[in-house]
Motif scaffolding. Structure first.
Motif, PDB file in Angstrom:
ATOM      1  N   LYS A  34       0.376  -1.013  -0.032  1.00  0.00           N
ATOM      2  CA  LYS A  34       0.576   0.248  -0.012  1.00  0.00           C
ATOM      3  C   LYS A  34       0.885   1.154   0.258  1.00  0.00           C
ATOM      4  N   ASP A  35       0.499   2.301  -0.895  1.00  0.00           N
ATOM      5  CA  ASP A  35       1.720   3.093  -0.866  1.00  0.00           C
ATOM      6  C   ASP A  35       1.926   4.133   0.006  1.00  0.00           C
ATOM      7  N   VAL A  36       0.584   4.390   0.880  1.00  0.00           N
ATOM      8  CA  VAL A  36       0.592   5.229   1.718  1.00  0.00           C
ATOM      9  C   VAL A  36       1.672   5.218   2.784  1.00  0.00           C
ATOM     10  N   TYR A  37       2.265   3.898   2.759  1.00  0.00           N
ATOM     11  CA  TYR A  37       2.967   4.458   4.080  1.00  0.00           C
ATOM     12  C   TYR A  37       4.471   4.004   3.405  1.00  0.00           C
ATOM     13  N   LEU A  38       4.488   3.661   1.992  1.00  0.00           N
ATOM     14  CA  LEU A  38       5.685   3.841   1.610  1.00  0.00           C
ATOM     15  C   LEU A  38       6.260   5.335   1.706  1.00  0.00           C
ATOM     16  N   PHE A  39       7.878   5.578   1.445  1.00  0.00           N
ATOM     17  CA  PHE A  39       8.798   6.969   1.945  1.00  0.00           C
ATOM     18  C   PHE A  39       9.781   6.286   1.381  1.00  0.00           C
TER      19      PHE A  39
END
Ligand code: SAM
Length: 283
Positions: free
Chosen positions: A133-138
């Protein structure tokens, strides 16, 4: 059928039972998110917590707060012989007795001197496309440069993924008027591509204040995106509710489900790094 646990159930259990040293509670305490946050070495100086303010859904049971970086498959740290940095989490340790960052030490595991000018041996054994889930990618792209002679810096940047494990920073929302700022913190130059994300307070932060940082700090907005109505529609609307940016920010702050809050008293002067899992996406 028993009803699923709520955030309030988790909190009750924590506050009423987990101060107890009863050994039969060991597994329950190990799985308790609040116990995990409180066991961070930095918690005493910079206490924070996470709260779901929208509904009563608890954190996913299998989510873990972690205090050390967990490397994904194919991500290799540099060899010890190339290290030159400092891993001290507290300034006092670095300046005084315990730091081993300033020279050779007897214990080979913690040797931190590196031959200058050499690039650490690095290999990515396995390529994979991450389904996250890209909401938690940095992206750890602060030092990336396609022209770098260091292959670790010329390749696509590593990403940290906070979906299943991370520090509490995973719950820090974006604000256009943030109280924290994010910095790349290099513990060891041999591992610049694996740098930490450090958050520092940029203002005094009172107890019970939501912690926020600017997700796009320093990144130029793409002019083409901003003038393209189709692209604008796809872009998520900021819900930070900040007054100073007028219409761009909505007033629906309650849609930001889980948030990180300062419990510091009365202010946190700076905020330590909280690692997440680092992994590589190779398309
Ligand atoms: C790192 S998470 C932050 C924690 C998140 N609130 C949660 O409940 O898991 C990042 C995601 O939170 C949401 N978010 C954070 N700040 C936001 C903001 N100012 N406006 C809208 N959504 C935001 C977005 O979905 C974003 O992808």
């Amino acid at each position: 059928m028993p009803r699923p646990p709520t955030m309030e159930d988790d909190m009750r259990k924590h506050f009423f039972r987990h101060g107890d040293s009863d050994p039969s509670l060991y597994t329950e305490k190990r799985n308790c998110h609040l116990c995990q946050i409180r066991s961070f070495p930095t918690h005493e100086d910079y206490p924070i917590t996470v709260i779901n303010e929208v509904d009563d859904e608890p954190l996913p049971f299998d989510f873990r707060f972690i205090n050390e970086v967990v490397l994904g498959e194919g991500v290799e740290p540099a060899e010890d012989s190339f290290r030159s940095g400092c891993e001290c989490r507290k300034d006092e340790l670095c300046q005084f007795s315990e730091c081993q960052c300033l020279g050779d030490v007897e214990d080979s595991d913690s040797t931190r001197t590196a031959p200058r000018g050499k690039i650490a041996d690095y290999s990515v054994e396995e390529s994979r496309i991450a389904q996250r889930k890209d909401v938690y990618l940095f992206a750890l792209d602060k030092f990336n440069d396609p022209d770098s002679l260091d292959p670790r810096l010329s390749q696509p940047a590593l990403l940290v993924d906070g979906e299943f494990m991370s520090g509490p920073t995973r719950f820090i929302n974006h604000s256009c008027e943030p109280n924290l700022r994010i910095y790349a913190r290099v513990g060891d130059h041999a591992d610049k591509h694996l740098h930490d994300l450090a958050l520092f307070a940029i203002t005094d932060i009172k107890r019970n204040t939501e912690l926020t940082f600017d997700y796009i700090d320093g990144v130029e907005e793409d002019e083409d995106d901003l003038s393209n109505p189709e692209r604008l529609k796809e872009m998520a609307k900021c819900l930070c509710g900040s007054k100073s940016v007028g219409d761009i920010c909505g007033e629906q702050r309650n849609h930001l489900r889980i948030r990180a809050y300062s419990l510091g008293q009365p202010a946190i002067p700076h905020f330590p790094t909280f690692p997440m899992m680092a992994f590589q996406i190779l398309a």
